[in-house]
Motif scaffolding. Structure first.
Motif, mmCIF file in Angstrom:
data_model
loop_
_atom_site.group_PDB
_atom_site.id
_atom_site.type_symbol
_atom_site.label_atom_id
_atom_site.label_comp_id
_atom_site.label_asym_id
_atom_site.label_seq_id
_atom_site.Cartn_x
_atom_site.Cartn_y
_atom_site.Cartn_z
ATOM 1 N N ARG A 69 0.826 -1.209 0.000
ATOM 2 C CA ARG A 69 0.000 0.000 0.000
ATOM 3 C C ARG A 69 0.861 1.260 0.000
ATOM 4 O O ARG A 69 0.587 2.205 -0.747
ATOM 5 N N ASP A 70 1.914 1.270 0.826
ATOM 6 C CA ASP A 70 2.767 2.467 0.895
ATOM 7 C C ASP A 70 3.364 2.805 -0.467
ATOM 8 O O ASP A 70 3.389 3.963 -0.883
ATOM 9 N N MET A 71 3.858 1.759 -1.134
ATOM 10 C CA MET A 71 4.481 2.007 -2.442
ATOM 11 C C MET A 71 3.449 2.489 -3.456
ATOM 12 O O MET A 71 3.722 3.399 -4.250
ATOM 13 N N MET A 72 2.264 1.887 -3.416
ATOM 14 C CA MET A 72 1.232 2.305 -4.376
ATOM 15 C C MET A 72 0.755 3.731 -4.094
ATOM 16 O O MET A 72 0.451 4.476 -5.010
ATOM 17 N N GLU A 73 0.721 4.112 -2.826
ATOM 18 C CA GLU A 73 0.358 5.498 -2.501
ATOM 19 C C GLU A 73 1.386 6.474 -3.058
ATOM 20 O O GLU A 73 1.046 7.541 -3.570
ATOM 21 N N THR A 74 2.644 6.071 -2.962
ATOM 22 C CA THR A 74 3.711 6.920 -3.530
ATOM 23 C C THR A 74 3.524 7.060 -5.039
ATOM 24 O O THR A 74 3.666 8.164 -5.592
ATOM 25 N N HIS A 75 3.191 5.948 -5.699
ATOM 26 C CA HIS A 75 2.992 5.989 -7.154
ATOM 27 C C HIS A 75 1.791 6.872 -7.527
ATOM 28 O O HIS A 75 1.851 7.628 -8.503
ATOM 29 N N VAL A 76 0.709 6.742 -6.775
ATOM 30 C CA VAL A 76 -0.481 7.545 -7.082
ATOM 31 C C VAL A 76 -0.149 9.033 -6.967
ATOM 32 O O VAL A 76 -0.502 9.837 -7.841
ATOM 33 N N GLN A 77 0.559 9.394 -5.904
ATOM 34 C CA GLN A 77 0.931 10.801 -5.738
ATOM 35 C C GLN A 77 1.848 11.271 -6.863
ATOM 36 O O GLN A 77 1.743 12.406 -7.341
ATOM 37 N N ALA A 78 2.747 10.390 -7.300
ATOM 38 C CA ALA A 78 3.639 10.755 -8.408
ATOM 39 C C ALA A 78 2.834 10.990 -9.681
ATOM 40 O O ALA A 78 3.075 11.963 -10.412
ATOM 41 N N MET A 79 1.865 10.110 -9.950
ATOM 42 C CA MET A 79 1.030 10.296 -11.148
ATOM 43 C C MET A 79 0.287 11.631 -11.065
ATOM 44 O O MET A 79 0.152 12.345 -12.064
ATOM 45 N N HIS A 80 -0.210 11.962 -9.890
ATOM 46 C CA HIS A 80 -0.891 13.255 -9.720
ATOM 47 C C HIS A 80 0.062 14.416 -10.000
ATOM 48 O O HIS A 80 -0.338 15.441 -10.550
ATOM 49 N N SER A 81 1.323 14.258 -9.609
ATOM 50 C CA SER A 81 2.275 15.365 -9.838
ATOM 51 C C SER A 81 2.504 15.593 -11.326
ATOM 52 O O SER A 81 2.868 16.689 -11.740
ATOM 53 N N TYR A 82 2.283 14.558 -12.128
ATOM 54 C CA TYR A 82 2.397 14.713 -13.583
ATOM 55 C C TYR A 82 1.078 15.167 -14.210
ATOM 56 O O TYR A 82 0.986 15.336 -15.420
ATOM 57 N N GLY A 83 0.049 15.297 -13.391
ATOM 58 C CA GLY A 83 -1.250 15.740 -13.907
ATOM 59 C C GLY A 83 -2.123 14.605 -14.408
ATOM 60 O O GLY A 83 -3.146 14.850 -15.051
ATOM 61 N N LEU A 84 -1.734 13.359 -14.124
ATOM 62 C CA LEU A 84 -2.549 12.217 -14.558
ATOM 63 C C LEU A 84 -3.571 11.863 -13.475
ATOM 64 O O LEU A 84 -3.318 12.032 -12.284
ATOM 65 N N GLN A 85 -4.718 11.354 -13.930
ATOM 66 C CA GLN A 85 -5.740 10.889 -13.000
ATOM 67 C C GLN A 85 -5.367 9.483 -12.553
ATOM 68 O O GLN A 85 -5.268 8.571 -13.388
ATOM 69 N N ALA A 86 -5.136 9.322 -11.270
ATOM 70 C CA ALA A 86 -4.716 8.011 -10.765
ATOM 71 C C ALA A 86 -5.384 7.717 -9.431
ATOM 72 O O ALA A 86 -5.699 8.630 -8.681
ATOM 73 N N SER A 87 -5.609 6.433 -9.193
ATOM 74 C CA SER A 87 -6.236 6.043 -7.924
ATOM 75 C C SER A 87 -5.580 4.776 -7.388
ATOM 76 O O SER A 87 -4.807 4.106 -8.086
ATOM 77 N N LEU A 88 -5.920 4.488 -6.157
ATOM 78 C CA LEU A 88 -5.392 3.325 -5.453
ATOM 79 C C LEU A 88 -6.500 2.290 -5.332
ATOM 80 O O LEU A 88 -7.623 2.629 -4.952
ATOM 81 N N GLU A 89 -6.184 1.050 -5.659
ATOM 82 C CA GLU A 89 -7.176 -0.009 -5.518
ATOM 83 C C GLU A 89 -6.516 -1.226 -4.880
ATOM 84 O O GLU A 89 -5.309 -1.413 -4.986
ATOM 85 N N GLY A 90 -7.362 -2.079 -4.276
ATOM 86 C CA GLY A 90 -6.826 -3.337 -3.809
ATOM 87 C C GLY A 90 -7.035 -3.593 -2.351
ATOM 88 O O GLY A 90 -7.971 -3.076 -1.745
ATOM 89 N N GLY A 91 -6.111 -4.349 -1.747
ATOM 90 C CA GLY A 91 -6.266 -4.746 -0.375
ATOM 91 C C GLY A 91 -7.461 -5.667 -0.240
ATOM 92 O O GLY A 91 -7.648 -6.578 -1.033
ATOM 93 N N ASP A 92 -8.301 -5.381 0.740
ATOM 94 C CA ASP A 92 -9.432 -6.253 1.017
ATOM 95 C C ASP A 92 -10.723 -5.787 0.368
ATOM 96 O O ASP A 92 -11.779 -6.334 0.639
ATOM 97 N N ASP A 93 -10.615 -4.746 -0.452
ATOM 98 C CA ASP A 93 -11.865 -4.180 -0.968
ATOM 99 C C ASP A 93 -12.318 -4.811 -2.271
ATOM 100 O O ASP A 93 -13.234 -4.342 -2.912
#
Lengths: 80, 205
Positions: A55-79
């Motif tokens: 989760r930590d790594m994916m959160e870092t990736h999502v924030q990085a995508m946002h910094s480039y202006g891309l629409q990105a979200s986090l999915e997974g875990g138990d949901d």
């Protein structure tokens, strides 16, 4: 068993296809063919899973995508 | 007049006339204002980790949008966020499924990224017109800044669907919008030329 967390990039009408491909190559260090395939998946299917892991790594990736202006979200875990 | 980007040795470069340079500088200042970030003075070292931490901690102070409504004195009352902010900060997009903590983190961390990118580009454009060059490690700042400029103009033009993006000229219902649409298309070409120059560089020619 829960699925790993995933970074998902979503399609949008503004970001250039070439820019999205560049972001994937520049940030994830994808080779040219993978970056292009992921970009086309975003464009044609509306979304693409570009990374899986903790989760930590994916959160870092999502924030990085946002910094480039891309629409990105986090999915997974138990949901799923 | 602005030329396409080209890679030359250790650097990237392009040609620009004074009018185009002035327009871009103004737009970058507007961009920083909309994004709610403050560009530092020339003598600030943007690579200083402490300075970067300060920027991240500060968080953006978004510009309010000048709405059409007015108060009792007839003054326009800015009451909402500038719509362009939603394009610049994807974490604000409620259509994207994020939990509140990640949304807050993303918002905060973006501040420093944007200040650094805008500052690099503004610094290069602040010199005389002609040929402007920058090192390879600033390519990302140029990509982010040019893309953010496109995002803001897209918000102004109301581009929300692929069809809008493909028919930008049809969205322009005023002279101002026509200029914005032309500039949007020009920026798209310019950003694409930087991507191509970067790809040529990676391939070694």
């Amino acid at each position: 068993m829960s699925r790993p967390w995933r970074t998902v990039v979503h399609d949008d009408p503004v970001n250039l296809m070439s820019y999205v491909e560049w972001v994937f190559r520049n940030y994830f260090s994808f080779d040219a063919a993978t970056a292009r395939a992921k970009m086309l998946e975003v464009h044609n299917r509306g979304r693409s899973v570009v990374a899986e892991g903790s989760r930590d790594m994916m959160e870092t990736h999502v924030q990085a995508m946002h910094s480039y202006g891309l629409q990105a979200s986090l999915e997974g875990g138990d949901d799923q | 007049m602005i030329s396409s980007f080209r890679s030359s040795g250790w650097k990237f470069e392009f040609d620009i006339d004074d009018d185009s340079r002035s327009v871009l500088l103004q737009l970058i200042d507007d961009l920083a204002h909309i994004a709610g970030v403050e560009l530092p003075d020339d003598d600030v070292d943007t690579s200083d980790p402490l300075w970067q931490l300060e920027q991240d901690f500060a968080g953006p102070k978004f510009a309010l949008y000048q709405s059409d409504s007015s108060d009792d004195d007839g003054e326009a009352t800015p009451t909402t966020l500038d719509p362009a902010v939603y394009y610049l900060y994807p974490a604000l997009n409620e259509g994207i499924d994020l939990d509140d903590d990640l949304r807050r983190q993303s918002m905060s961390n973006l501040n420093g990224v944007k200040v650094r990118a805008y500052t690099h580009v503004k610094s290069r454009l602040s010199g005389p017109a002609g040929t402007i060059s920058f090192p390879e490690d600033e390519v990302e700042s140029w990509m982010v800044t040019l893309n953010d400029l496109r995002l803001v103009i897209a918000a102004r033009l109301g581009i929300t669907e692929d069809h809008d993006a493909e028919n930008v000229g049809d969205l322009a219902d005023s002279d101002t919008a026509q200029h914005q649409a032309q500039f949007y298309q020009h920026l798209s070409w310019w950003l694409d030329s930087l991507i191509r120059a970067s790809q040529r560089r990676q391939r070694g020619y």
